[in-house]
Scaffold this active site. Structure first.
Site, PDB file in Angstrom:
ATOM      1  N   TYR A 107     -25.425 -44.768  20.667  1.00 28.54           N
ATOM      2  CA  TYR A 107     -25.469 -43.486  21.392  1.00 28.54           C
ATOM      3  C   TYR A 107     -26.301 -42.489  20.599  1.00 28.54           C
ATOM      4  O   TYR A 107     -26.170 -42.397  19.372  1.00 28.54           O
ATOM      5  CB  TYR A 107     -24.041 -42.944  21.564  1.00 28.54           C
ATOM      6  CG  TYR A 107     -23.998 -41.572  22.196  1.00 28.54           C
ATOM      7  CD1 TYR A 107     -23.890 -41.425  23.574  1.00 28.54           C
ATOM      8  CD2 TYR A 107     -24.097 -40.424  21.416  1.00 28.54           C
ATOM      9  CE1 TYR A 107     -23.877 -40.169  24.161  1.00 28.54           C
ATOM     10  CE2 TYR A 107     -24.083 -39.169  22.001  1.00 28.54           C
ATOM     11  CZ  TYR A 107     -23.969 -39.048  23.374  1.00 28.54           C
ATOM     12  OH  TYR A 107     -23.968 -37.813  23.949  1.00 28.54           O
ATOM     13  N   GLU A 195     -30.024 -37.143  26.228  1.00 28.29           N
ATOM     14  CA  GLU A 195     -29.003 -38.108  25.854  1.00 28.29           C
ATOM     15  C   GLU A 195     -29.498 -39.520  26.170  1.00 28.29           C
ATOM     16  O   GLU A 195     -29.999 -39.757  27.265  1.00 28.29           O
ATOM     17  CB  GLU A 195     -27.711 -37.832  26.640  1.00 28.29           C
ATOM     18  CG  GLU A 195     -26.570 -38.757  26.259  1.00 28.29           C
ATOM     19  CD  GLU A 195     -25.316 -38.451  27.074  1.00 28.29           C
ATOM     20  OE1 GLU A 195     -24.336 -37.958  26.499  1.00 28.29           O
ATOM     21  OE2 GLU A 195     -25.324 -38.710  28.289  1.00 28.29           O
TER      22      GLU A 195
END
Ligand code: GDP
Ligand code: MN
Length: 383
Positions: A107, A195
């Site tokens: 992530y 993101e």
């Protein structure tokens, strides 16, 4: 302004982020032919502006082009509902992307830490669809790195963070490069969020952005004419997009009483008054200063494009712009429009009496106070 995944990936690719190949399709046949270019080994992904598509059934892997096409056909036109978005969104197009063989999922994100007045980079080895759970139950698995917007980051700081996140050795250098690209993309395109979840590590040790989510600061979009087409395609509400193009401050609110006024504060008050009178505001619309007939007409047309609107409240406070001039503008506008719902106009301030006098004999109901106007429009619209 949220960008679709395919737009986000295009943007990030310009900054050197490695993304899988792929193109968007709006029907099954196009999806199938794109899938064929990749030998059928593709992932078909709903392009909707919401998170959690994987869990909602909006992402599926294939090794056969015909099946990918069929799935795309089923997905397009369907409403996708996720935990993040219970109301759901209708899928209009899908991204057909080259299938990546994923060994591990990480992530990575960049956002703004308002309290620190810095950018915040978040890195985790525990990427993938359970990242929210990781944040809740295992927050130390997410490494945070603050970036001074002026000084930027030194390489050693990024390397340190990447190593603290336990990104495995062979992937570390690529991760450092990806973070540098993301920070540059964030600053140069005036983003408010980037993101990548997951950052995919292939068995061969290559790092790619298998998903991407970019949101741009709406107040800075004017600095980026290159995003005009992007903005058009990523608008969440077609009416809001049209308003933005026309330079009108409009927000759809889901009710059935159309509202417009001059000045944001006055419009906010109008929303409250309509609400207090038992009505459901359909929108926020600030006509702005002046309120010429042309402007009023454009605004009325916009509000009435929302099919739910049963009544219209116009709330004008005459200041530098006189109330009688505004009344003339309203009358001229309505002469040119075919409006068959009740309209109440409250005019106060400079030139209010003359303005209300002008409205007499027209289809527009005049009101001297906001409360009275709100009460009248609710009565008339719900009659
Ligand atoms: P989101 O659920 O809206 O965040 O959609 P994602 O693009 O992140 O896709 C959800 C999940 O599908 C990812 O976490 C991956 O596990 C999987 N996925 C997406 N693309 C690929 C791919 O190219 N290859 C493989 N093996 N899995 C993928
Ligand atoms: Mn994702």
């Amino acid at each position: 302004m949220k960008l679709h995944e395919y737009q986000s990936k295009d943007l990030l690719a310009k900054y050197g982020v490695v993304v899988p190949g792929g193109r968007v399709a709006k029907n099954a046949a196009d999806a199938q032919s794109i899938a064929e270019e990749y030998g059928g080994k593709v992932v078909v992904k709903a392009q909707v502006l919401m998170g959690g598509r994987g869990k909602a059934g909006g992402v599926k892997l294939f090794d056969n082009a015909a099946e990918a096409g069929t799935f795309a056909g089923e997905l397009i036109g369907k409403r996708l509902v996720s935990i993040q978005n219970p109301a759901g969104m209708v899928v209009e197009q899908v991204l057909v992307a080259e299938l990546v063989d994923i060994a591990e999922e990480y992530y990575l994100s960049v956002l703004l830490d308002r309290a620190a007045q810095k950018l915040l980079v978040m890195i985790s080895r525990e990427g993938g669809m359970e990242i929210e759970e990781v944040a809740e139950k295992n927050p130390e698995a997410i490494v945070r790195l603050l970036v001074d917007p002026v000084w930027g980051l030194a390489d050693f700081e990024i390397r340190d963070a990447v190593s603290k996140a336990h990104i495995p050795g062979p992937a570390q250098r690529q991760m450092v490069a990806m973070i540098k690209s993301l920070v540059r993309a964030y600053i140069e395109s005036d983003a408010d969020l980037i993101e990548i979840n997951p950052v995919a590590l292939t068995p061969e040790g290559k790092l790619l952005a298998a998903d991407a989510k970019v949101s741009l600061d709406e107040n800075a979009v004017f600095r980026h004419p290159e995003f005009a087409a992007t903005a058009e395609d990523s608008a969440e509400d077609p009416l809001e997009a049209e308003a933005a193009q026309k330079g009108i401050a409009y927000v759809r609110l889901g009710g059935d009483i159309g509202i417009m006024g001059n000045g944001a504060g006055l419009v906010m008050c109008s929303l409250d008054e309509v609400n207090a009178a038992g009505g459901r505001p359909a929108n926020f619309l600030d006509v702005g200063g002046g309120a010429s007939a042309e402007r009023v007409k454009t605004c009325v047309e916009l509000v009435l494009k929302d099919e739910n609107v049963k009544g219209l409240l116009i709330n004008i406070f005459g200041g530098i712009t006189r109330g009688d001039q505004v009344a003339k503008g309203i009358l001229t506008a309505f002469e040119q429009l075919d409006v068959n719902i009740p309209v109440v106009a409250r005019i106060d301030g400079t030139g209010a009496e003359e303005g209300l006098e002008l409205l007499k004999g027209s289809k527009i109901v005049g009101a001297a106070t906001m409360q009275e106007a709100a009460k009248r429009i609710v009565e008339l619209a719900y009659a």
